[in-house]
Design a protein around this motif. Structure first.
Motif, mmCIF file in Angstrom:
data_model
loop_
_atom_site.group_PDB
_atom_site.id
_atom_site.type_symbol
_atom_site.label_atom_id
_atom_site.label_comp_id
_atom_site.label_asym_id
_atom_site.label_seq_id
_atom_site.Cartn_x
_atom_site.Cartn_y
_atom_site.Cartn_z
ATOM 1 N N MET A 1 0.803 -1.222 0.000
ATOM 2 C CA MET A 1 0.000 0.000 0.000
ATOM 3 C C MET A 1 0.835 1.270 0.000
ATOM 4 S SD MET A 1 -3.182 -0.894 2.486
ATOM 5 C CE MET A 1 -2.181 -1.138 3.914
ATOM 6 N N LYS A 2 2.108 1.183 0.346
ATOM 7 C CA LYS A 2 3.009 2.336 0.383
ATOM 8 C C LYS A 2 2.487 3.432 1.305
ATOM 9 C CE LYS A 2 6.352 0.942 -1.803
ATOM 10 N NZ LYS A 2 7.406 0.513 -0.938
ATOM 11 N N VAL A 3 1.942 3.012 2.459
ATOM 12 C CA VAL A 3 1.513 3.976 3.458
ATOM 13 C C VAL A 3 2.729 4.681 4.036
ATOM 14 C CG1 VAL A 3 0.377 4.229 5.698
ATOM 15 C CG2 VAL A 3 -0.519 2.619 4.019
ATOM 16 N N ARG A 4 3.779 3.894 4.265
ATOM 17 C CA ARG A 4 5.048 4.431 4.757
ATOM 18 C C ARG A 4 6.165 3.792 3.968
ATOM 19 N NH1 ARG A 4 5.649 3.972 10.888
ATOM 20 N NH2 ARG A 4 7.644 4.909 10.385
ATOM 21 N N SER A 5 7.383 4.123 4.337
ATOM 22 C CA SER A 5 8.550 3.633 3.614
ATOM 23 C C SER A 5 8.893 2.211 4.029
ATOM 24 C CB SER A 5 9.725 4.549 3.913
ATOM 25 O OG SER A 5 10.018 4.496 5.294
ATOM 26 N N ILE A 6 10.017 1.721 3.509
ATOM 27 C CA ILE A 6 10.496 0.398 3.889
ATOM 28 C C ILE A 6 10.732 0.341 5.392
ATOM 29 C CG2 ILE A 6 12.548 -1.085 3.744
ATOM 30 C CD1 ILE A 6 12.579 -0.595 0.771
ATOM 31 N N GLY A 7 11.211 1.421 5.955
ATOM 32 C CA GLY A 7 11.414 1.478 7.402
ATOM 33 C C GLY A 7 10.125 1.256 8.169
ATOM 34 N N GLY A 8 9.009 1.735 7.625
ATOM 35 C CA GLY A 8 7.717 1.530 8.276
ATOM 36 C C GLY A 8 7.306 0.070 8.290
#
Length: 131
Positions: free
Chosen positions: A12-19
Motif C-alpha cells: 500500500m506504500k503507506v510508509r517507507s520500507i522502514g515503516g
C-alpha cells in the motif's frame, strides 16, 4: 499471518520500507521476516509500473527527448539513488517512473530498482537495530 500483514502494508506504500520493518518488529517478527515481507510487498507493483509507464513514455515520446548519452550514463545512477532513499514511501514507484521516463530497458530497470530497495531495506534495518 503477521508476515502477510507486513506484506500488505508494504504494497500500500503507506510508509517507507522502514515503516514495514518497524511494523514487523511490533508484530514480533524476526528482522529477516519483516525485511523480506517488506521488500517483496514493496517491489511487487514495480514490474507493472515499469510496463505501464514505459508504454506511456514511448507513446508520448518522452524518452526520445532525453539525450542518449546522458540517459545511458546517468539513468542507472538516478534510478538507483531514488530507489535507495530509505524513508521515501513510494521510492520504488518513483524510481519506476524515472526509469520509464529515461527509457531504460525493463530488465535493467527492474534489477536496479530491486538493488536500490535492498540497500534501502539494509539502511532501515540498520537504523532499526542500532538506532
Amino acid at each position: 499471518m503477521e508476515i502477510f500483514d507486513v506484506f500488505c502494508y508494504s504494497i500500500m506504500k503507506v510508509r517507507s520500507i522502514g515503516g514495514g520493518v518497524e511494523l514487523g518488529s511490533q508484530l514480533e517478527l524476526s528482522v529477516w521476516q519483516s525485511c523480506g515481507a517488506t521488500l517483496i510487498g514493496g517491489l511487487l507493483p514495480v514490474p507493472f509500473l515499469l510496463l505501464v509507464l514505459g508504454a506511456l513514455s514511448r507513446r508520448l515520446g518522452i524518452a526520445e527527448k532525453v539525450e542518449k548519452k546522458v540517459r545511458d550514463i546517468l539513468s542507472g545512477i538516478i534510478v538507483l539513488v531514488i530507489a535507495m532513499i530509505p524513508f521515501l514511501p513510494a521510492a520504488p514507484w518513483i524510481s519506476s517512473a524515472a526509469a520509464a521516463t529515461l527509457g531504460m530497458s525493463f530488465p535493467k530497470a527492474l534489477a536496479i530498482i530491486c538493488l536500490g530497495s535492498v540497500i534501502s531495506a539494509g539502511i532501515a534495518v540498520g537504523i532499526q537495530m542500532y538506532g
